[in-house]
Design a protein around this motif. Structure first.
Motif, mmCIF file in Angstrom:
data_model
loop_
_atom_site.group_PDB
_atom_site.id
_atom_site.type_symbol
_atom_site.label_atom_id
_atom_site.label_comp_id
_atom_site.label_asym_id
_atom_site.label_seq_id
_atom_site.Cartn_x
_atom_site.Cartn_y
_atom_site.Cartn_z
ATOM 1 N N TYR A 134 0.824 -1.204 0.000
ATOM 2 C CA TYR A 134 0.000 0.000 0.000
ATOM 3 C C TYR A 134 0.862 1.260 0.000
ATOM 4 O O TYR A 134 0.434 2.305 -0.476
ATOM 5 N N LEU A 135 2.056 1.158 0.532
ATOM 6 C CA LEU A 135 2.948 2.302 0.642
ATOM 7 C C LEU A 135 4.117 2.126 -0.309
ATOM 8 O O LEU A 135 4.456 1.009 -0.690
ATOM 9 N N THR A 136 4.749 3.224 -0.686
ATOM 10 C CA THR A 136 5.987 3.107 -1.445
ATOM 11 C C THR A 136 7.103 2.725 -0.476
ATOM 12 O O THR A 136 6.987 2.961 0.736
ATOM 13 N N PRO A 137 8.181 2.108 -0.963
ATOM 14 C CA PRO A 137 9.224 1.628 -0.041
ATOM 15 C C PRO A 137 9.772 2.705 0.887
ATOM 16 O O PRO A 137 10.023 2.446 2.067
ATOM 17 N N ARG A 138 9.939 3.932 0.377
ATOM 18 C CA ARG A 138 10.547 4.957 1.231
ATOM 19 C C ARG A 138 9.663 5.321 2.425
ATOM 20 O O ARG A 138 10.126 5.325 3.564
ATOM 21 N N PRO A 139 8.349 5.615 2.228
ATOM 22 C CA PRO A 139 7.511 5.869 3.409
ATOM 23 C C PRO A 139 7.440 4.688 4.369
ATOM 24 O O PRO A 139 7.435 4.867 5.588
ATOM 25 N N MET A 187 -6.988 -12.433 1.416
ATOM 26 C CA MET A 187 -5.585 -12.813 1.333
ATOM 27 C C MET A 187 -4.759 -11.754 0.612
ATOM 28 O O MET A 187 -3.589 -11.535 0.934
ATOM 29 N N ALA A 188 -5.371 -11.044 -0.355
ATOM 30 C CA ALA A 188 -4.642 -10.005 -1.069
ATOM 31 C C ALA A 188 -4.281 -8.853 -0.136
ATOM 32 O O ALA A 188 -3.203 -8.260 -0.254
ATOM 33 N N ILE A 189 -5.178 -8.509 0.803
ATOM 34 C CA ILE A 189 -4.866 -7.449 1.766
ATOM 35 C C ILE A 189 -3.666 -7.854 2.614
ATOM 36 O O ILE A 189 -2.751 -7.060 2.855
ATOM 37 N N LEU A 190 -3.668 -9.089 3.089
ATOM 38 C CA LEU A 190 -2.566 -9.560 3.924
ATOM 39 C C LEU A 190 -1.266 -9.561 3.135
ATOM 40 O O LEU A 190 -0.201 -9.204 3.661
ATOM 41 N N ARG A 191 -1.338 -9.952 1.866
ATOM 42 C CA ARG A 191 -0.127 -9.950 1.037
ATOM 43 C C ARG A 191 0.401 -8.536 0.859
ATOM 44 O O ARG A 191 1.604 -8.286 0.993
ATOM 45 N N ARG A 192 -0.488 -7.591 0.542
ATOM 46 C CA ARG A 192 -0.040 -6.222 0.289
ATOM 47 C C ARG A 192 0.578 -5.612 1.551
ATOM 48 O O ARG A 192 1.610 -4.932 1.473
ATOM 49 N N ASP A 200 4.666 -4.389 2.381
ATOM 50 C CA ASP A 200 5.146 -3.177 3.042
ATOM 51 C C ASP A 200 6.034 -3.515 4.238
ATOM 52 O O ASP A 200 7.051 -2.869 4.485
ATOM 53 N N LEU A 201 5.630 -4.534 4.969
ATOM 54 C CA LEU A 201 6.302 -4.866 6.225
ATOM 55 C C LEU A 201 7.660 -5.522 6.021
ATOM 56 O O LEU A 201 8.652 -5.140 6.656
ATOM 57 N N LEU A 261 3.051 0.966 11.187
ATOM 58 C CA LEU A 261 2.808 0.663 9.783
ATOM 59 C C LEU A 261 1.313 0.544 9.522
ATOM 60 O O LEU A 261 0.794 1.054 8.520
ATOM 61 N N TYR A 262 0.609 -0.123 10.417
ATOM 62 C CA TYR A 262 -0.849 -0.256 10.278
ATOM 63 C C TYR A 262 -1.518 1.110 10.214
ATOM 64 O O TYR A 262 -2.410 1.347 9.384
ATOM 65 N N GLN A 263 -1.110 2.022 11.072
ATOM 66 C CA GLN A 263 -1.718 3.347 11.086
ATOM 67 C C GLN A 263 -1.514 4.068 9.767
ATOM 68 O O GLN A 263 -2.406 4.793 9.294
ATOM 69 N N ALA A 264 -0.357 3.881 9.143
ATOM 70 C CA ALA A 264 -0.103 4.497 7.840
ATOM 71 C C ALA A 264 -0.944 3.835 6.747
ATOM 72 O O ALA A 264 -1.508 4.514 5.875
ATOM 73 N N ILE A 265 -1.026 2.504 6.783
ATOM 74 C CA ILE A 265 -1.804 1.780 5.776
ATOM 75 C C ILE A 265 -3.288 2.104 5.902
ATOM 76 O O ILE A 265 -3.999 2.256 4.904
ATOM 77 N N ALA A 266 -3.790 2.224 7.134
ATOM 78 C CA ALA A 266 -5.219 2.401 7.374
ATOM 79 C C ALA A 266 -5.757 3.704 6.795
ATOM 80 O O ALA A 266 -6.966 3.839 6.584
ATOM 81 N N ASP A 267 -4.882 4.671 6.550
ATOM 82 C CA ASP A 267 -5.300 5.941 5.943
ATOM 83 C C ASP A 267 -5.341 5.881 4.421
ATOM 84 O O ASP A 267 -5.769 6.841 3.771
#
Length: 256
Positions: free
Chosen positions: A36-41, A114-119, A123-124, A223-229
């Motif tokens: 969901y995020l780019t590698p740098r963020p 499963m796609a959400i968990l993969r994405r 990031d993680l 990380l979750y807080q960033a993804i959740a937005d």
């Protein structure tokens, strides 16, 4: 750690994609390895991660005592449960996660979930690996050649497991628990218990110190807080919730 990252990226791949004899069919939506995020963020969130305890500090000595005390659990129930969670794609891990969720998940039956968990795993994984490479904290069993439940610990000094800090298992268990609680809030307590236990079992396995686990969860929370937005995340949650409403109830779960 490389094996854990690979497992995260394969978590939602169709079964055919996991064999060497068949090409993977085209996947709808983002390509495998896309978070969901780019590698740098994603990696910039590592500033939230404090360093592990200094060697010889009271905190480090306390963690060593906890590790040594864990010898009493070798071969016990938590040890054996940890063996079943060596891989986050193992049948035992998926079964325990399904029981916590109250729905049987898998790449064929719940592809959106499963796609959400993969994405999120995409990031993680690289960020956790970057932290491990930066801190280079040795695994606890290298200190005294103590027994661990992961057979890789006994091969070449456990090099295949990578460094200890922070715990990738603790981070992914907690992150997936938080995400799935967004999809099924009525199962939040069971999912967060599962997420916490995923890290605790790595201490029972004797492959991590306490701060490896607690700080893995800390990073996963950030990380979750960033993804959740993320707008795509919110849309994916809605699709997964509809999907899970039709998913079968898993069998063989312990009575709650």
């Amino acid at each position: 750690m490389r094996q854990l990252i690979a497992a995260l990226l394969l978590a939602s791949a169709p079964a055919a994609a996991q064999t060497a004899t068949q090409p993977a069919p085209a996947m709808a939506g983002p390509a495998a390895g896309t978070g969901y995020l780019t590698p740098r963020p994603a990696q910039s969130l590592l500033r939230l991660l404090p360093p592990p305890p200094e060697p010889g500090s009271p905190e480090a000595r306390a963690e060593i005592r906890l590790y040594k005390d864990s010898r009493r659990g070798i071969g016990g129930p938590l040890w054996n449960k940890a063996v079943g969670q060596l891989s986050v794609t193992s049948p035992a891990f998926v079964q325990q996660l399904s029981c916590a969720l109250g729905a049987k998940i898998g790449p064929q039956t719940t592809p959106a979930t499963m796609a959400i968990l993969r994405r999120a795993g995409a990031d993680l994984g690289p960020a956790i690996n970057a932290a491990k490479e930066y801190y280079k904290r040795p695994r606890p069993f290298t200190m005294d050649r103590g027994k661990a439940c992961d057979p890789d610990s006994a091969v070449d000094g456990g090099k295949a497991l990578g460094f200890s800090y922070p715990s990738g298992h603790a981070a992914v268990g907690w992150l997936w628990g938080l995400i799935l609680a967004d999809i099924r809030p009525e199962r939040s307590a069971a999912l967060l218990h599962f997420g916490k236990q995923t890290g605790d079992l790595r201490m029972a396995c004797r492959v991590h110190y306490l701060s490896d686990v607690t700080h893995g969860r800390l990073f996963a929370t950030g990380l979750y807080q960033a993804i959740a937005d993320h707008a795509e995340y919110k849309a994916d949650i809605s699709r997964a919730a509809a999907e899970l409403s039709l998913a079968p109830v898993p069998e063989g779960c312990p009575a709650s």
